[in-house]
Design an enzyme around this catalytic site. Sequence first.
Site, PDB file in Angstrom:
ATOM      1  N   VAL A  39       0.846  -1.199   0.000  1.00 18.05           N
ATOM      2  CA  VAL A  39       0.000   0.000   0.000  1.00 18.05           C
ATOM      3  C   VAL A  39       0.878   1.245   0.000  1.00 18.05           C
ATOM      4  O   VAL A  39       1.865   1.311   0.745  1.00 18.05           O
ATOM      5  CB  VAL A  39      -0.927   0.027   1.242  1.00 18.05           C
ATOM      6  CG1 VAL A  39      -1.821   1.267   1.199  1.00 18.05           C
ATOM      7  CG2 VAL A  39      -1.765  -1.238   1.323  1.00 18.05           C
ATOM      8  N   CYS A  40       0.532   2.226  -0.805  1.00 15.58           N
ATOM      9  CA  CYS A  40       1.134   3.557  -0.742  1.00 15.58           C
ATOM     10  C   CYS A  40       0.018   4.570  -0.984  1.00 15.58           C
ATOM     11  O   CYS A  40      -1.160   4.201  -1.030  1.00 15.58           O
ATOM     12  CB  CYS A  40       2.269   3.719  -1.757  1.00 15.58           C
ATOM     13  SG  CYS A  40       1.718   3.776  -3.465  1.00 15.58           S
ATOM     14  N   ARG A  41       0.367   5.805  -1.154  1.00 16.42           N
ATOM     15  CA  ARG A  41      -0.671   6.830  -1.252  1.00 16.42           C
ATOM     16  C   ARG A  41      -1.477   6.725  -2.549  1.00 16.42           C
ATOM     17  O   ARG A  41      -2.696   6.833  -2.534  1.00 16.42           O
ATOM     18  CB  ARG A  41      -0.063   8.227  -1.137  1.00 16.42           C
ATOM     19  CG  ARG A  41      -1.119   9.324  -1.084  1.00 16.42           C
ATOM     20  CD  ARG A  41      -0.567  10.690  -0.739  1.00 16.42           C
ATOM     21  NE  ARG A  41      -1.659  11.633  -0.697  1.00 16.42           N
ATOM     22  CZ  ARG A  41      -2.124  12.274  -1.777  1.00 16.42           C
ATOM     23  NH1 ARG A  41      -1.565  12.088  -2.953  1.00 16.42           N
ATOM     24  NH2 ARG A  41      -3.152  13.088  -1.672  1.00 16.42           N
TER      25      ARG A  41
END
Length: 318
Positions: free
Chosen positions: A13-15
Amino acid sequence: MKAIANDNQVITVCRTGVRSLHAVNELQGTGLFVKSLRGGIVAWSNTYVTSEVHVPDALSGRMIQMRRLSKGCTSYLIGDGKECVVVDPSSRIDEYVGAAKREGFRVTHVIDTHKHADHISGARRLASATGAQLHLSPMDGYYFEGYRPLVDATTIGFENDQVRILSIHTPGHTQGSMSLLVNDCMLLSGDTLFLDGIGRPDLHGSVEESAKQLYHTCQKLFDELDAEAMVLPAHFGPGTDLMSTAPITAPISLVEARISRTDLTDPRSVAGLVCNVPKPANYEAILKINSGEDNPEPSVVDLLEEGHNRCGLSFGAR
């Protein structure tokens, strides 16, 4: 990493879902089964699910509960015939325009139950985009005109007269907080009353004075509403089954059982509890935007709204 994954699937997960793809490539080289969350936190922040809520005594009446999963926010479409009211819409107004269109509704009224501190309201923009009447509580303080004052005992009806909405002044979370009683048996409680707690009293004005107001507000709702009246809050807690098709609601008698009145009696005790709960991220900036004092660039809306829903005090199930 393999020891941590324990043979389970790994989701990176990242932005925005870009850097997490690079992480997938790296981790797959170690033999792990890895996927990336498409669109990242931004996409998750703007994921909505809907549930139908039965409206008693209304052959042509319907209610749709719309849940914004990442923020724990709940909005409502209340329809009668071809008209509908939208309550507590978030900034993604296309979600509500699309939902109304799918259901065959024309948006005629838009309501905010209070001035929100954890997310940017879409009420003003939605009313403008649809030509609907905007209803806001003047006691919460807005720096713009063009809305109809929402005060105690305001009534909102439809041409079919199957659905009746009555506002109830329920101060405490904010000075102007309003709950909406639908057909005398369904309470859209805003951030005043949740299924396992109350709205926090420390985001607007004196904490102890607001705590006193909350105590009297809850006492009034518990004493005056039918025990089977269904509470439909503007937020849901972390223990909620996010993908359930059932609406998030409970009889007010069950809510009262979860929130002992003794929890609310001493304002200093409530003030002490809330001191240990972090405030919503960027809440001061969000309040200025929702007041009409500031107008953000669309690109910063997602940034301002990042973070947990922290508008409530949960007392938990008993």
